[in-house]
Structure formats: C-alpha cells, structure tokens
Motif scaffolding. Structure first.
Motif, PDB file in Angstrom:
ATOM      1  N   GLY A 162       0.534  -1.095   0.392  1.00  0.00           N
ATOM      2  CA  GLY A 162       0.019  -0.185   0.127  1.00  0.00           C
ATOM      3  C   GLY A 162       0.823   1.018  -0.053  1.00  0.00           C
ATOM      4  N   ALA A 163       0.093   2.686   0.197  1.00  0.00           N
ATOM      5  CA  ALA A 163       0.828   3.861  -0.411  1.00  0.00           C
ATOM      6  C   ALA A 163       1.654   4.024   0.938  1.00  0.00           C
ATOM      7  CB  ALA A 163      -0.463   4.777  -0.443  1.00  0.00           C
ATOM      8  N   GLU A 191      -6.112  16.365  -0.427  1.00  0.00           N
ATOM      9  CA  GLU A 191      -7.133  16.304  -1.396  1.00  0.00           C
ATOM     10  C   GLU A 191      -6.725  15.657  -2.004  1.00  0.00           C
ATOM     11  OE1 GLU A 191     -10.333  17.017  -4.289  1.00  0.00           O
ATOM     12  OE2 GLU A 191      -9.949  16.921  -1.965  1.00  0.00           O
ATOM     13  N   SER A 192      -5.334  16.624  -2.783  1.00  0.00           N
ATOM     14  CA  SER A 192      -4.552  16.213  -4.105  1.00  0.00           C
ATOM     15  C   SER A 192      -4.145  14.632  -3.714  1.00  0.00           C
ATOM     16  CB  SER A 192      -2.755  16.981  -4.124  1.00  0.00           C
ATOM     17  OG  SER A 192      -3.028  17.862  -4.059  1.00  0.00           O
ATOM     18  N   GLY A 220      -6.167   9.034  -6.089  1.00  0.00           N
ATOM     19  CA  GLY A 220      -6.897   8.040  -5.682  1.00  0.00           C
ATOM     20  C   GLY A 220      -6.506   6.981  -4.368  1.00  0.00           C
ATOM     21  N   HIS A 221      -5.903   7.894  -3.450  1.00  0.00           N
ATOM     22  CA  HIS A 221      -5.423   7.659  -2.119  1.00  0.00           C
ATOM     23  C   HIS A 221      -6.264   8.662  -1.412  1.00  0.00           C
ATOM     24  CE1 HIS A 221      -2.684   4.811  -3.793  1.00  0.00           C
ATOM     25  NE2 HIS A 221      -2.247   5.851  -4.738  1.00  0.00           N
ATOM     26  N   SER A 273      -7.499   6.038   3.817  1.00  0.00           N
ATOM     27  CA  SER A 273      -6.724   5.042   3.800  1.00  0.00           C
ATOM     28  C   SER A 273      -5.416   4.940   3.641  1.00  0.00           C
ATOM     29  CB  SER A 273      -6.800   4.559   2.017  1.00  0.00           C
ATOM     30  OG  SER A 273      -6.415   5.277   0.995  1.00  0.00           O
ATOM     31  N   ILE A 274      -4.561   5.643   3.961  1.00  0.00           N
ATOM     32  CA  ILE A 274      -2.829   6.021   3.800  1.00  0.00           C
ATOM     33  C   ILE A 274      -2.987   5.316   5.690  1.00  0.00           C
ATOM     34  CG2 ILE A 274      -1.058   6.768   4.415  1.00  0.00           C
ATOM     35  CD1 ILE A 274      -1.696   7.693   1.866  1.00  0.00           C
TER      36      ILE A 274
END
Length: 261
Positions: free
Chosen positions: A50-51, A76-77, A82-83, A87-88
């Motif tokens: 994952g990111a 927002e970026s 898509g992240h 979810s981080i």
C-alpha cells in the motif's frame, strides 16, 4: 523472488516567491535579486503493502499566516490521485517544520514515523530560540504529541527499514532529527532528500539553504545522500521548482503531481 519496486510521485501543493540570494548561505553565482521560487511538496510512494506518504505539508491556516500561495491541499491531492487520506497506513515525517508536519491529523489511520531526536529537538530548550522555533507550528507539534500518547507515532533511532525497499536515514543538519527516505524503484535507489537539500543547486554548490541547526551535519548529509542514491539524478530536493520540469506530469486533472520513478 524479485525485490519489490516502488513508484513515487512528487505532489506540489504550494509555492512562494523568493529572491535567489535568500536561498543560499553563501553568495552564489548569478544575480542575488533574481526571482527564485520555493515550491512545497509531499511525496507519495506506492507499491507492495500500500501507499506511504512522505510528509503532510501545511494547512490552509498556515498558508495564510505565512503568506504562502496554496494550490491544492495534500489531503485533497491524494484523493484526486485515488488515495483517500483515511486509507493511508504509514506517514513518514521527515522533520517537524510547519511545512512538512502539518495536516498529520488528516490521516487518522496512519502510523507516523519520525526521528526520536527530532521530537526531542522540537520540544527541548532549542525552542527557546526564536530563530529556531520560527519554523515550527505549536499546533502541529501538539497534534503529533497527542498521537504519540495514543500509540500512533513510532520513533526512529537513526536508521529504520520501513519496508523491504523503503528506508529511513537520519542526516540532521537542517534540523537535529531530519531524516531522508531511500526508495527502491525501477530506476534504482531514489533518495527523497526533503530539506537535506532544498534545491539542486544547494547540493551541487555545497552551499546550503540558510536555515540550519548544524552546518557540519548539513554538509555531511550531502555526502550521505549521494552515497544512498544510485546517481545524482535520483536525489529529489525538497523545494525546487525544477522537479516540475525534470519529471513528467502524472496527468491527473486538478493535481500538481510528477512521476519521479
């Protein structure tokens, strides 16, 4: 089994106009009054597991307070890329200056990775010096300390392998606990230098940006990031607008994102 490779995006979220002479400790070639903008980035690493977000930028409130031109907020970026911030799972904070450690509270599920020496520096007697504490936001530091008590901050002692192919290395210099991030990519090992080198020219000229905790550590850091990267072109400075021309755009509407690898 092959070693994991990661992709990296540099995500620009703000900018400020400066004069060239203000970006170097010592006089540098060229007219010191020539405009030389300072851009603000966070970095998104994507791949196995994952990111991972490197730094969280500053808030709109800090942009107003410090006269920075805000483009698109880092949270927002990330959404547009898509992240979702929710979810981080891992956020690396290279150091606790306002432009790198704001918005930590916008990543509620993330573990924040920061050098133990940086937390000690940002909460110790050095902060009695206005020339040093000017670069910090007490609100941002307070958020990190609250999260430390909640168990979602991990303190790093020098070196830490976050994942196979993502490494954290303390170099100090700009702040006492500044860390850089080494990432294995298809292009080789990339070093996200953050403020170990604000501009490509700071590194090339061995002439630092004039916001320094330890000049010997800063200069030693130049040698160290060169050792860690598979080539000078794989060192990514923390604030250089040239990043936006050296690397291709990610092509996502409404985002200033550039493919490092």
């Amino acid at each position: 089994m092959s070693a994991p490779l990661y992709r990296i995006l540099a995500v620009k979220y703000a900018t400020v106009d400066r004069a060239r002479g203000s970006n170097f400790l010592h006089p540098a070639p060229g007219d010191p009054d020539t405009p030389m903008a300072l851009d603000f980035f966070v970095w998104l690493i994507d791949g196995p597991g994952g990111a991972v977000l490197v730094d969280t930028g500053f808030s709109p409130a800090s942009a107003i307070a410090r006269g920075r031109r805000y483009l698109v907020s880092p949270p927002e970026s990330l959404r547009r890329l898509g992240h979702a911030p929710e979810s981080i799972r891992d956020v690396v904070v290279t150091h606790l200056h306002y432009d790198h450690a704001g918005n930590v509270g916008e990543f509620p599920a993330a573990t924040a990775w920061v050098q133990d020496r940086e937390v000690r520096y940002a909460t110790g007697d050095c902060m009695c010096d206005p020339k040093q504490n000017h670069f910090f936001s007490t609100d941002d530091v307070a958020v990190l300390i609250r999260r430390l008590y909640q168990g979602s901050v991990r303190l790093v002692d020098g070196f830490h392998a976050l994942r196979d192919g993502i490494e954290l290395h303390r170099v100090g210099g700009h702040t006492d606990g500044l860390q850089v991030v080494r990432v294995r990519t298809a292009r080789g090992w990339v070093v996200l230098a953050s403020d170990a080198a604000h501009y490509y020219e700071n590194l090339a000229l061995q002439n630092p940006f004039p916001a320094i905790f330890s000049l010997p550590d800063m200069l030693a850091g130049y040698a160290r990031i060169r050792e860690l990267a598979d080539g000078e072109d794989l060192i990514v400075p923390g604030h250089d607008p040239a990043v936006c021309t050296r690397f291709e755009s990610a092509g996502v509407p409404g985002v200033h994102a550039y493919r490092i690898a």
